[in-house]
Design a protein around this motif. Structure first.
Motif, PDB file in Angstrom:
ATOM      1  N   LEU A   1       0.813  -1.214   0.000  1.00 19.59           N
ATOM      2  CA  LEU A   1       0.000   0.000   0.000  1.00 19.59           C
ATOM      3  C   LEU A   1       0.850   1.270   0.000  1.00 19.59           C
ATOM      4  CD1 LEU A   1      -2.883  -0.954   2.464  1.00 19.59           C
ATOM      5  CD2 LEU A   1      -3.012  -0.735  -0.036  1.00 19.59           C
ATOM      6  N   GLY A   2       2.177   1.102   0.093  1.00 19.97           N
ATOM      7  CA  GLY A   2       3.076   2.245   0.033  1.00 19.97           C
ATOM      8  C   GLY A   2       3.569   2.774   1.358  1.00 19.97           C
ATOM      9  N   PHE A   3       3.257   2.105   2.442  1.00 18.98           N
ATOM     10  CA  PHE A   3       3.771   2.525   3.742  1.00 18.98           C
ATOM     11  C   PHE A   3       5.229   2.104   3.884  1.00 18.98           C
ATOM     12  CE2 PHE A   3      -0.797   2.269   4.522  1.00 18.98           C
ATOM     13  CZ  PHE A   3      -1.028   3.450   5.203  1.00 18.98           C
ATOM     14  N   ASP A   4       5.989   2.893   4.606  1.00 20.66           N
ATOM     15  CA  ASP A   4       7.341   2.522   5.010  1.00 20.66           C
ATOM     16  C   ASP A   4       7.142   1.638   6.239  1.00 20.66           C
ATOM     17  OD1 ASP A   4      10.086   2.431   5.523  1.00 20.66           O
ATOM     18  OD2 ASP A   4      10.081   4.359   6.557  1.00 20.66           O
ATOM     19  N   VAL A   5       7.661   0.417   6.220  1.00 16.78           N
ATOM     20  CA  VAL A   5       7.371  -0.552   7.273  1.00 16.78           C
ATOM     21  C   VAL A   5       8.641  -0.938   8.026  1.00 16.78           C
ATOM     22  CG1 VAL A   5       6.320  -2.776   7.835  1.00 16.78           C
ATOM     23  CG2 VAL A   5       5.509  -1.477   5.842  1.00 16.78           C
ATOM     24  N   THR A   6       8.539  -0.905   9.340  1.00 20.10           N
ATOM     25  CA  THR A   6       9.584  -1.418  10.223  1.00 20.10           C
ATOM     26  C   THR A   6       9.002  -2.622  10.948  1.00 20.10           C
ATOM     27  OG1 THR A   6      10.540   0.780  10.520  1.00 20.10           O
ATOM     28  CG2 THR A   6      11.088  -0.880  12.181  1.00 20.10           C
ATOM     29  N   TYR A   7       9.721  -3.734  10.904  1.00 18.72           N
ATOM     30  CA  TYR A   7       9.265  -4.992  11.515  1.00 18.72           C
ATOM     31  C   TYR A   7      10.168  -5.295  12.701  1.00 18.72           C
ATOM     32  CZ  TYR A   7       7.491  -9.775  11.701  1.00 18.72           C
ATOM     33  OH  TYR A   7       6.887 -10.941  12.093  1.00 18.72           O
ATOM     34  N   VAL A   8       9.573  -5.407  13.883  1.00 23.85           N
ATOM     35  CA  VAL A   8      10.345  -5.606  15.111  1.00 23.85           C
ATOM     36  C   VAL A   8      10.163  -7.053  15.566  1.00 23.85           C
ATOM     37  CG1 VAL A   8      10.845  -4.732  17.424  1.00 23.85           C
ATOM     38  CG2 VAL A   8       9.924  -3.186  15.660  1.00 23.85           C
ATOM     39  N   THR A   9      11.010  -7.918  15.075  1.00 21.37           N
ATOM     40  CA  THR A   9      10.874  -9.352  15.300  1.00 21.37           C
ATOM     41  C   THR A   9      10.837  -9.716  16.775  1.00 21.37           C
ATOM     42  OG1 THR A   9      12.137  -9.651  13.263  1.00 21.37           O
ATOM     43  CG2 THR A   9      11.783 -11.604  14.620  1.00 21.37           C
ATOM     44  N   GLU A  10      11.696  -9.096  17.578  1.00 19.15           N
ATOM     45  CA  GLU A  10      11.735  -9.465  18.996  1.00 19.15           C
ATOM     46  C   GLU A  10      10.454  -9.080  19.735  1.00 19.15           C
ATOM     47  OE1 GLU A  10      14.651  -7.401  21.555  1.00 19.15           O
ATOM     48  OE2 GLU A  10      14.826  -5.957  19.924  1.00 19.15           O
ATOM     49  N   ALA A  11       9.652  -8.208  19.129  1.00 17.30           N
ATOM     50  CA  ALA A  11       8.357  -7.839  19.715  1.00 17.30           C
ATOM     51  C   ALA A  11       7.222  -8.526  18.952  1.00 17.30           C
ATOM     52  CB  ALA A  11       8.184  -6.328  19.707  1.00 17.30           C
ATOM     53  N   THR A  12       7.532  -9.721  18.425  1.00 19.09           N
ATOM     54  CA  THR A  12       6.491 -10.578  17.853  1.00 19.09           C
ATOM     55  C   THR A  12       6.551 -11.916  18.574  1.00 19.09           C
ATOM     56  OG1 THR A  12       7.826 -11.560  16.057  1.00 19.09           O
ATOM     57  CG2 THR A  12       6.653  -9.487  15.571  1.00 19.09           C
TER      58      THR A  12
END
Length: 186
Positions: free
Chosen positions: A133-144
């Protein structure tokens, strides 16, 4: 008197499916939750301290324990989230049919930080969808949070391997992978 105004916040933290429903699934593992919980809480607290909106997503469908009648559509015990907005979803992506996309756009959000429950399912799917959708995404694995899974060949995949595979397919393609300490860095 200063005439400067505060810059609008363009980042939001999304906490996906951190709900009691999962405790009632056969794959729930307390030790996995206890490893995840502090990271998720620090991430929420840091967002609050920076004035970043915290968005909470709950999965609701027609199957217990994911029904409102079950009483489990509430924040996992041990987490204090107090969201700025709450959305309910019935699909893996938090952006399908929930109204989240409309909220993000109407609030000028261009960057989302993804966290929550299940690493390789709803968190990963929402990440891919947000990127598309065009968002800049940060994925925080340790908070999953996720749990061991058994594949069609009988191999049990430990959570560390599931998380590593998720990072592999997302990093640089759909998201920037970050730690809790670096999640809100530019």
């Amino acid at each position: 008197m200063s005439t400067a105004t505060a810059a609008p916040q363009t980042t939001a933290l999304i906490v996906i499916d951190a709900q009691e429903s999962f405790r009632h699934r056969p794959y729930w593992v307390d030790a996995e939750y206890e490893a995840y919980r502090p990271a998720q809480q620090v991430l929420v607290n840091e967002a609050r301290a920076r004035g970043i909106p915290v968005i909470q997503i709950f999965h609701v469908d027609g199957e217990a324990p994911f029904t409102h009648e079950s009483g489990t559509i509430r924040t996992l015990t041990g987490l204090d989230i107090t969201p700025d907005a709450t959305f309910h979803k019935a699909r893996h992506s938090a952006l399908v049919g929930s109204g989240l996309d409309v909220w993000l756009i109407s609030h000028g959000i261009r960057r989302v930080v993804i966290s929550g429950v299940r690493t390789e399912q709803c968190c990963e799917t929402t990440t891919r969808h947000a990127s598309d959708l065009g968002f800049d995404v940060t994925y925080v694995t340790e908070a999953t949070l996720t749990f061991p899974m058994t594949d069609a060949h009988g191999r049990i995949w430990p959570t560390a391997e599931i998380k590593a595979a998720t990072e592999l397919v997302l990093d640089g393609r759909f998201a920037r992978i970050a730690t809790v300490a670096t999640a809100f860095d530019a």
